[in-house]
Design a protein around this motif. Structure first.
Motif, short mmCIF file in Angstrom:
data_model
loop_
_atom_site.label_atom_id
_atom_site.label_comp_id
_atom_site.label_asym_id
_atom_site.label_seq_id
_atom_site.Cartn_x
_atom_site.Cartn_y
_atom_site.Cartn_z
N VAL A 126 10.23 -18.80 14.04
CA VAL A 126 10.50 -18.85 15.48
C VAL A 126 9.36 -18.20 16.26
O VAL A 126 8.86 -18.77 17.24
CB VAL A 126 11.85 -18.19 15.83
CG1 VAL A 126 12.02 -18.03 17.33
CG2 VAL A 126 13.00 -18.99 15.24
N VAL A 127 8.91 -17.04 15.83
CA VAL A 127 7.81 -16.35 16.53
C VAL A 127 6.53 -17.16 16.44
O VAL A 127 5.80 -17.31 17.43
CB VAL A 127 7.62 -14.91 15.98
CG1 VAL A 127 6.33 -14.29 16.50
CG2 VAL A 127 8.81 -14.04 16.34
N ALA A 128 6.23 -17.72 15.28
CA ALA A 128 5.01 -18.52 15.12
C ALA A 128 5.03 -19.72 16.06
O ALA A 128 4.03 -19.99 16.76
CB ALA A 128 4.86 -18.99 13.68
N PHE A 129 6.13 -20.43 16.10
CA PHE A 129 6.23 -21.59 16.99
C PHE A 129 6.14 -21.14 18.45
O PHE A 129 5.42 -21.75 19.26
CB PHE A 129 7.54 -22.35 16.73
CG PHE A 129 7.66 -23.60 17.55
CD1 PHE A 129 6.92 -24.72 17.23
CD2 PHE A 129 8.51 -23.64 18.65
CE1 PHE A 129 7.02 -25.88 17.99
CE2 PHE A 129 8.62 -24.79 19.41
CZ PHE A 129 7.87 -25.91 19.09
N TRP A 130 6.81 -20.07 18.80
CA TRP A 130 6.84 -19.55 20.17
C TRP A 130 5.44 -19.19 20.66
O TRP A 130 5.02 -19.62 21.73
CB TRP A 130 7.74 -18.32 20.22
CG TRP A 130 7.91 -17.68 21.55
CD1 TRP A 130 7.18 -16.64 22.07
CD2 TRP A 130 8.86 -18.02 22.55
NE1 TRP A 130 7.63 -16.32 23.32
CE2 TRP A 130 8.67 -17.15 23.63
CE3 TRP A 130 9.87 -18.97 22.62
CZ2 TRP A 130 9.45 -17.20 24.78
CZ3 TRP A 130 10.65 -19.02 23.76
CH2 TRP A 130 10.43 -18.15 24.83
N VAL A 131 4.72 -18.42 19.86
CA VAL A 131 3.40 -17.95 20.32
C VAL A 131 2.33 -19.03 20.25
O VAL A 131 1.35 -18.95 20.99
CB VAL A 131 2.93 -16.67 19.59
CG1 VAL A 131 3.85 -15.51 19.89
CG2 VAL A 131 2.78 -16.88 18.11
N MET A 132 2.54 -20.04 19.41
CA MET A 132 1.55 -21.10 19.32
C MET A 132 1.84 -22.28 20.25
O MET A 132 0.97 -23.13 20.46
CB MET A 132 1.44 -21.60 17.88
CG MET A 132 0.73 -20.62 16.95
SD MET A 132 -0.96 -20.21 17.44
CE MET A 132 -1.79 -21.77 17.14
N LEU A 133 3.03 -22.32 20.83
CA LEU A 133 3.37 -23.44 21.70
C LEU A 133 2.34 -23.65 22.82
O LEU A 133 1.95 -24.79 23.09
CB LEU A 133 4.78 -23.27 22.25
CG LEU A 133 5.49 -24.51 22.75
CD1 LEU A 133 5.49 -25.63 21.72
CD2 LEU A 133 6.91 -24.18 23.16
N PRO A 134 1.85 -22.58 23.48
CA PRO A 134 0.81 -22.80 24.50
C PRO A 134 -0.50 -23.35 23.93
O PRO A 134 -1.34 -23.84 24.68
CB PRO A 134 0.59 -21.40 25.09
CG PRO A 134 1.86 -20.67 24.82
CD PRO A 134 2.33 -21.19 23.48
N ALA A 135 -0.68 -23.28 22.62
CA ALA A 135 -1.86 -23.87 21.98
C ALA A 135 -1.54 -25.26 21.44
O ALA A 135 -2.44 -26.10 21.32
CB ALA A 135 -2.34 -22.98 20.84
N TYR A 136 -0.29 -25.51 21.11
CA TYR A 136 0.10 -26.83 20.58
C TYR A 136 0.14 -27.90 21.65
O TYR A 136 -0.17 -29.05 21.40
CB TYR A 136 1.48 -26.75 19.90
CG TYR A 136 1.52 -26.02 18.59
CD1 TYR A 136 0.40 -25.88 17.77
CD2 TYR A 136 2.71 -25.45 18.15
CE1 TYR A 136 0.46 -25.22 16.57
CE2 TYR A 136 2.78 -24.78 16.93
CZ TYR A 136 1.65 -24.66 16.15
OH TYR A 136 1.73 -24.01 14.96
N VAL A 137 0.52 -27.54 22.84
CA VAL A 137 0.76 -28.52 23.91
C VAL A 137 -0.52 -29.06 24.56
O VAL A 137 -0.58 -30.25 24.89
CB VAL A 137 1.72 -27.91 24.97
CG1 VAL A 137 1.78 -28.74 26.22
CG2 VAL A 137 3.10 -27.75 24.36
#
Length: 181
Positions: free
Chosen positions: A8-19
Motif C-alpha cells: 500500500v505504501v509503495a503504491f501510494w508514494v509512487m502514484l505521483p510517478a506512475y501517472v
C-alpha cells in the motif's frame, strides 16, 4: 511493516510517478523537446517527447501528490496503514523525475538505434521509476530515506513492471498507443 502495508505504501508514494507518463500520452503532441535535432545521424529524443506532454504529466502528478497528502490520514485510517504525506520537494520530484527518466530512456533508445515505440525490455518498465526515485532522493532526501524503506523499494521494483505492462496493454487496446509495451 507487513507485506500489505509495504504494498500500500509503495503504491501510494509512487502514484505521483506512475501517472505522469500516462497523462503525457493523452496530452501529447506539440513541439518535440529536441526540436527535431539529431546527434550522430539519429534524433536526440524523437517526436514522442514533447514539452506539452512533459509539462502536463508533471503538473498532474504534482496535483495528485497534493491530493494524496490531503487524504492520507483518512485513507490510512480506512486501510489501517500509516500513509505518508508528500513534502513540497517530493510533490515536484516524483512526477518530474518520472518524466525525466522516460526522456532519458528515449535518449538511450535513440543512441542504440531503436525507433520510437521500439521495445527495450527492462528500461521501458523501470526508467520512469528510477528517474522519480533519483530525483526524489536528491530533492527530499530525509523524506525519501524514511519512506522508501527496503521492503517498500522491493515492492516498487516488483510492482512497477507489472503495472507498466498492464497499463500499456490497456492503452493499446483502447487505441491510445500504437504498441502494447
Amino acid at each position: 511493516m507487513d507485506i500489505f502495508e509495504s504494498v500500500v505504501v509503495a503504491f501510494w508514494v509512487m502514484l505521483p510517478a506512475y501517472v505522469p507518463n500516462n497523462v503525457a500520452v493523452l496530452a501529447g503532441g506539440g513541439k518535440p523537446i529536441d526540436g527535431g535535432r539529431t546527434w550522430g545521424g539519429r534524433r536526440i529524443l524523437g517526436d514522442g517527447k514533447t514539452w506539452r506532454g512533459t509539462l502536463f504529466g508533471t503538473l498532474v502528478g504534482a496535483v495528485l501528490a497534493l491530493v494524496l497528502s490531503a487524504s492520507a490520514g483518512e485513507v490510512g485510517a480506512t486501510l489501517d496503514v500509516s500513509l505518508p504525506t508528500f513534502p513540497p520537494a517530493a510533490v515536484v520530484a516524483l512526477p518530474l523525475g518520472a518524466m525525466l527518466g522516460d526522456i532519458g530512456a528515449s535518449f538511450l533508445k535513440r543512441r542504440t538505434g531503436r525507433q520510437r515505440g521500439a521495445a527495450f525490455p527492462g528500461l521501458d518498465q523501470l526508467d520512469f521509476a528510477v528517474g522519480a526515485l533519483l530525483l526524489t532522493f536528491l530533492g527530499a532526501f530525509d523524506w525519501a530515506m524514511d519512506t522508501f524503506t527496503l521492503p517498500v523499494l522491493a515492492v516498487v521494483l516488483v510492482l512497477t513492471p507489472i503495472l507498466h505492462v498492464t497499463t500499456n496493454v490497456a492503452a493499446y487496446w483502447l487505441g491510445l498507443k500504437n504498441e502494447p509495451w
